[in-house]
Design an enzyme around this catalytic site. Structure first.
Site, short mmCIF file in Angstrom:
data_model
loop_
_atom_site.label_atom_id
_atom_site.label_comp_id
_atom_site.label_asym_id
_atom_site.label_seq_id
_atom_site.Cartn_x
_atom_site.Cartn_y
_atom_site.Cartn_z
N HIS A 77 -7.11 -19.87 26.59
CA HIS A 77 -6.50 -19.42 25.17
C HIS A 77 -5.46 -18.60 25.36
CE1 HIS A 77 -8.31 -15.43 25.51
NE2 HIS A 77 -9.23 -15.76 25.90
N ASP A 79 -4.12 -16.41 23.03
CA ASP A 79 -4.11 -14.83 22.45
C ASP A 79 -4.61 -13.77 23.52
OD1 ASP A 79 -6.52 -16.12 22.08
OD2 ASP A 79 -7.15 -14.58 20.29
N ASP A 116 -6.56 -11.87 30.44
CA ASP A 116 -7.52 -12.57 29.74
C ASP A 116 -6.85 -12.99 28.39
OD1 ASP A 116 -9.43 -13.36 27.97
OD2 ASP A 116 -10.33 -11.41 27.72
N GLU A 146 -8.78 -16.99 20.13
CA GLU A 146 -9.94 -16.99 20.42
C GLU A 146 -10.70 -15.62 20.36
OE1 GLU A 146 -13.05 -16.27 24.06
OE2 GLU A 146 -10.93 -14.99 23.18
N ASP A 170 -11.33 -19.19 31.80
CA ASP A 170 -11.48 -17.74 31.10
C ASP A 170 -12.81 -16.78 31.81
OD1 ASP A 170 -10.92 -15.90 28.99
OD2 ASP A 170 -11.89 -16.76 27.58
#
Length: 486
Positions: A77, A79, A116, A146, A170
């Protein structure tokens, strides 16, 4: 310490991570990183698609002779969570992340780093750009938004992804492969209230429960930490049973996915029982401090007389609010029978807010088994309904049920053992990953999740371990070599 990541290995991965750090990308403002990926695809002559939500898939054809291998999708992801220290001036919508090297770690100056899931995104881009890898057909799926609710994954439409296998990038623990995650749903309760003047022979008392650690309502739910709202409800129920109290307001918690650290209540007590109430509160504090001594050494329960002319919630409603908050289930509900140490189902009494004509409650339920998620949500709702509250459910998201017979798990276990002479840890996480949603939308896809060691994610202490990023990369590269034919 060094402010450049250019000397780190693998070079392509760190190059892309550094470029991601230069572009602001908090949740719901990932435009610059999305543009970077599209520009990257064009420069490398790679096919790409963008859906209505803004999710991106980039496709890389197989190397000659590998066209019949299963298609592998790498997924991450775009963001990041925007958090900073109070003394740091940083605008996450405009300013770049200032990443630097500190020994075996990459950190950020006073803010979240965005490893992350920036490291996962950078790994996918590096695979797409690499010219010396042999592989079958590859897709890279980059989702948006996300961190605020898995919204990009929720918006995916059938046909957008063609892969047979998906490797989610992730996770945050070196040497661990994740094969399951919890689904989640919020249950909301609203108590309509009417206020009445307080009785003259009563005393206003402000009660506070503070000093708790809080934490993530999934990852930390099995830690045994105290829930400030539950402790407050327990105390108020006890006081009500002994002395008959009335509630003016109760507040606690701040986020649906956090264990509440603090709770506060304003109550009226009979004047004649003032000293007995204080003694009861003192004994309660001693009791819960003893119960939670190991995990909550800073817990405080304080009751003090205040000057207040606030009205009170009518007695019947006050009793129902207190009793239902005390009565609902909270914490770990069930442990997994398949994976040792994994919480399968839990509930978190997350937020309570007193408004002008209502008291509103947010609870959060998680489970890696869909039927259990709905069961605990219904059980929470049943208690609130008995207390005459209006109950609603959030949309929620599905869990990802562990499959210990997953073909990609078998392949990657073999790869790991060949590389390191040891078995990887096989785990599931009691928190949300996009895998659950994607699996529901694309049930044919075989999935696994892995990542390097990341500590302090979602906080300014976030850091990623450099040596484990190299291992992460090596595992991905060697897995591509082991993908079978269709």
């Amino acid at each position: 310490m060094s402010n450049t990541l250019g000397n780190l290995k693998p070079e392509l991965l760190w190059k892309h991570f550094e470029e991601i750090c230069k572009r602001p990308h908090p949740s719901r403002n990932e435009k610059l990183v999305a543009e970077y990926i599209i520009d990257f695809a064009r420069k490398n002559s790679l096919d790409y698609s963008v859906d209505k939500f803004g999710n991106i898939v980039v496709r890389k054809p197989a190397t000659p002779g590998k066209e019949n291998l299963m298609t592998v999708a790498f997924q991450g992801h775009l963001d990041m969570v925007p958090e900073k220290n109070n003394d740091v001036k940083h605008n996450f919508d405009k300013d770049p992340i200032q990443a630097y090297v500190d020994g075996d770690w990459v950190k950020a100056k006073g803010t979240t780093l965005g490893s992350d899931n920036g490291i996962g995104v950078a790994a996918a881009l590096a695979i797409l750009e690499s010219k010396d890898l042999e592989h079958g057909p590859i897709e890279a799926l980059f989702t948006l938004d996300e961190e605020t609710g898995l919204n990009g994954a929720q918006a995916l439409e059938s046909g957008f992804l063609k892969a047979d296998i998906m490797i989610n990038l992730d996770s945050e623990e070196d040497g661990a492969f994740y094969i399951g995650c919890a689904g989640g749903q919020n249950t909301f309760a609203e108590f309509k209230t009417k206020t009445t003047p307080y009785k003259e022979n009563t005393v206003p008392l402000e009660v506070s429960i503070t000093g708790l650690k809080g934490g993530h309502s999934g990852l930390d739910i099995a830690s045994g930490r105290g829930n400030a709202i539950k402790l407050m409800a327990r105390l108020l129920y006890n006081l009500n049973e002994k002395f008959g109290i009335t509630l003016s307001k109760i507040n606690g918690g701040s986020k649906h996915n956090a264990i509440p650290r603090e709770a506060f209540a304003l109550i009226r007590i009979p004047k004649k029982n003032y000293l007995d109430v204080l003694d009861t509160v003192s004994k309660f504090e001693s009791a819960v401090q003893a119960e939670l001594a190991t995990v909550e050494p800073s817990l405080q329960v304080i009751a003090k007389k205040v000057q207040s002319r606030a009205k009170v919630i009518d007695k019947a409603a006050s009793d129902k609010i207190i009793a239902s908050l005390f009565g609902i289930q909270n914490g770990v509900i069930k442990m997994s029978a398949d994976i040792e140490g994994l919480v399968e189902t839990s509930s978190n009494l997350a937020v309570v807010v007193t408004k002008q004509n209502s008291v509103e409650v947010i609870t959060s339920q998680r489970s890696s088994v869909e039927s259990e998620k709905y069961e605990i949500s219904d059980a929470i709702a049943a208690v609130f309904k008995l207390a005459k509250a209006k109950v609603n459910f959030g949309e929620g998201y599905p869990g990802w049920k562990p499959d210990i017979n997953s073909p990609i798990l078998k392949i990657m276990k073999g790869v790991y053992k060949h590389m390191y002479g040891a078995e990887p840890e096989i785990k599931a996480i009691h928190a949300g990953l996009e895998c659950g949603i994607i699996k529901e939308k694309f049930p044919h896809i075989d999935m696994i999740s892995l990542g390097p060691t990341i500590q302090g994610a979602h906080s300014p202490d976030e850091k990623v371990q450099i040596s484990t990023v190299q291992k992460f990369w090596d595992i991905l590269v060697n897995t591509l070599k082991a993908i079978p034919s269709k």
